[in-house]
Design a protein around this motif. Structure first.
Motif, short mmCIF file in Angstrom:
data_model
loop_
_atom_site.label_atom_id
_atom_site.label_comp_id
_atom_site.label_asym_id
_atom_site.label_seq_id
_atom_site.Cartn_x
_atom_site.Cartn_y
_atom_site.Cartn_z
N THR A 179 -3.04 -6.30 -3.03
CA THR A 179 -2.49 -5.22 -2.22
C THR A 179 -2.22 -5.70 -0.79
O THR A 179 -3.07 -6.35 -0.17
N LEU A 209 5.41 -3.33 5.24
CA LEU A 209 4.51 -3.66 4.12
C LEU A 209 5.33 -4.15 2.92
O LEU A 209 5.00 -5.15 2.28
N ILE A 233 -2.33 4.29 -5.13
CA ILE A 233 -2.76 2.92 -5.45
C ILE A 233 -3.73 2.90 -6.64
O ILE A 233 -3.65 2.02 -7.50
N THR A 247 -3.02 -6.72 6.64
CA THR A 247 -2.22 -7.91 6.32
C THR A 247 -1.18 -8.15 7.42
O THR A 247 -1.01 -9.27 7.90
N ASP A 274 -1.71 -4.44 2.86
CA ASP A 274 -1.98 -3.23 3.64
C ASP A 274 -1.77 -3.52 5.14
O ASP A 274 -1.24 -4.57 5.50
N PHE A 275 -2.24 -2.59 5.97
CA PHE A 275 -1.96 -2.76 7.40
C PHE A 275 -2.71 -3.95 8.01
O PHE A 275 -2.20 -4.58 8.92
N THR A 310 -5.67 -7.88 -0.09
CA THR A 310 -6.82 -7.45 -0.90
C THR A 310 -6.63 -7.93 -2.32
O THR A 310 -5.59 -7.68 -2.93
N LEU A 368 0.83 -1.21 0.00
CA LEU A 368 0.00 0.00 0.00
C LEU A 368 0.87 1.27 0.00
O LEU A 368 0.61 2.21 -0.74
N ARG A 404 -11.04 -9.69 0.57
CA ARG A 404 -9.85 -10.12 1.32
C ARG A 404 -9.75 -11.63 1.25
O ARG A 404 -10.74 -12.35 1.41
#
Ligand code: ATP
Length: 502
Positions: free
Chosen positions: A462, A420, A445, A467, A464-465, A475, A413, A486
């Motif tokens: 993607t 990340l 993005i 994850t 992201d946080f 995502t 992200l 997700r």
């Protein structure tokens, strides 16, 4: 077509060959994305027609073969197109793609205008008016209806009509020559002797390499009737008028099958079955069934040895044109090679305990034409919401995941968050071992998604946080619907496998 050609150049699918020297008519180069798409089309074809069937074997024969092969096949004497020269403009035309329409002034035919296949009606009228003016009949009434409806192929034009014809790029009538046969095979010389005995040809089709190896494959004992031999590879034709981007070029690639059957087999049913299989395959790589039609060649236009030919036509940007030719060629080719080589082409049919020269059904497809059809089918302009929820125009290539050049793009992200980035890089490296995937960390993005949409990457992944802080899910974004959901890594891989390897 302009949009497709523009996108192909801009995003690195296809370039004009030798572009830095002004290009070279009829030749094209495939860039980083083009070569992927091309390879994927060939691999899908090979997988579906060779690997996933028990009755078809593969082959890769040489491009330059013994010249006697082309004598036996009939290409040396008969592989030509009717050529017409314009003595004034120095342009060249194929007589079967050139037409004439009568210029009728006050009810009297005063000459003809020539135009190439696909020319628009307004342009033909304009040329007719030019001819009218040159005849000093500016006031005469021109029969525009006749111009639109009374077309004759130039091959059928009489000498008198030719003398009165205004060529497409000429200022005066009578500049077109009578059609003459122009040989399409590229000649080369093999070995140090430069005399006529060294003349050889670049193959104009891959099919003859199959016939020439038929005996080798039968003798290896793995096949029984009915069976096929498949080959992909380059073919070369010195086309008089290469045109319509990669549709009609001088160097192209074919994917051909010779499917050998018993002489008394129900060839009509088998032919029908091949037509259906080929249509289904085109649909499986993303062409819409509505865009595909069948052109059945009339019996009187078939070569004397041919029992039937049906072309699968596709709605290209320049009109409905041949994509895949599916021909029943009887035992003509094998018998010709039997006669010219003196080697028996008979096979022993275990099932019926008979010996015979088999008949053949030939589905013959061009890689480049398939690629153009795929680009045409995939090209789409639509509107989708951007990051801020505003509707934005986008160009998207809706390639089937099976043949898309890039299968998925992995995005952290934010690029300045090492936690990340490291998870994203790890996933990227893992996916890269199986598929052609892309990693992109820079920019908003939404812009990163858009760049992938334009080259037809079906999935965006993607990190992201959530994850890294929650459950490890990523995502997964769908290119066509822009929907996001997700998924766990295991679900992701299972999903990609089903969509890509299908
Ligand atoms: P066309 O009349 O369009 O020149 P063709 O009838 O001569 O084609 P075939 O000899 O039947 O074509 O060749 C089989 C297939 O090979 C075609 O259906 C097409 O997909 C491909 N092909 C033939 N010629 C070309 C070319 N010059 N450029 C690209 N593909 C070609």
């Amino acid at each position: 077509m302009e949009d497709i050609v523009g996108l192909c150049k801009r995003r690195g699918f296809i370039f004009a060959s030798s572009e830095i020297y002004g290009g070279y008519n009829g030749f094209y180069d495939y860039g980083p994305l083009g070569v992927e798409l091309r390879n994927n089309i060939k691999q899908a074809w090979w997988r579906d027609f060779v690997h996933r069937r028990d009755d078809i074997e593969g082959l890769d024969s040489s491009i330059i073969m013994h010249p006697k092969i082309w004598k036996a096949s009939g290409h040396v004497d008969g592989f030509s197109d009717p050529l017409v020269d314009c003595k004034e403009s120095k342009k060249r035309y194929r007589a079967d793609q050139l037409f004439i329409a009568p210029v009728i002034l006050d009810g009297e035919t005063c000459g003809y205008v020539a135009f190439v296949e696909g020319a628009d009606a307004a342009a033909i009228v304009k040329r007719a008016k030019k001819l009218r003016d040159s005849l000093d009949k500016k006031q005469a009434t021109l029969d525009e209806d006749a111009l639109a409806t009374q077309h004759t192929e130039f091959t059928d034009a009489t000498d008198a009509q030719r003398a009165q014809t205004l060529a497409p790029a000429a200022t005066a009538v009578g500049s077109l020559t009578a059609p003459r046969e122009f040989k399409l095979m590229f000649e080369t010389k093999v070995g140090p002797l430069a005399d006529d005995s060294a003349v050889a040809y670049l193959r104009p089709e891959t099919a003859q390499g199959i016939f020439a190896n038929y005996k080798n494959i039968v003798d290896t004992g793995r096949v029984k009737i009915p069976f096929g031999i498949a080959q992909t590879g380059k073919a070369f034709r010195n086309e008089i008028t290469p045109r319509n981007f990669i549709f009609h070029s001088r160097e192209f690639e074919q994917m051909e099958i010779e499917y050998f059957i018993a002489p008394d087999a129900d060839w009509k049913a088998l032919h029908r079955d091949w037509i259906d299989q080929c249509t289904n395959w085109l649909v499986s790589i993303g062409l819409s069934p509505e865009g595909i039609t069948e052109d059945i060649h009339p019996t009187e236009k078939l070569a004397f040895y041919s029992q039937a030919t049906t072309d699968l036509m596709y709605q290209f940007p320049h009109g409905e044109q041949e994509l895949w030719g599916i021909a029943c060629r009887s035992d003509y080719d094998l018998k010709q090679h039997q006669e010219h080589s003196g080697k028996s082409m008979e096979i022993f049919d275990e099932a019926t305990k008979r010996k015979y020269v088999p008949h053949v059904i030939e589905p013959s497809l061009g890689v480049d034409r398939t690629l153009l059809a795929v680009l045409t089918a995939a090209y789409c302009e639509d509107e989708v919401p951007n990051d801020k929820g505003q509707v934005e125009k986008r160009t998207v290539m809706k390639f089937s995941p099976k043949i898309a050049p890039v299968k998925a793009a992995v995005f952290p992200l934010l690029k300045n968050k090492p936690e990340l980035v490291s998870v994203a890089e790890k996933l990227y490296k893992k996916l890269q071992r199986r598929w052609n995937v892309f990693y992109d960390a820079s920019g908003a993005i939404g812009r990163r998604y858009r760049r992938q949409d334009e080259i037809g990457t079906p999935y965006g992944i993607t990190i992201d946080f959530d994850t890294i802080e929650k459950d490890g899910t990523v995502t997964l974004r769908d290119r066509d619907t822009c929907e996001q959901r997700r998924v766990t890594e295991a679900e992701l891989i299972e999903f990609l496998e089903a969509q890509i390897d299908g």
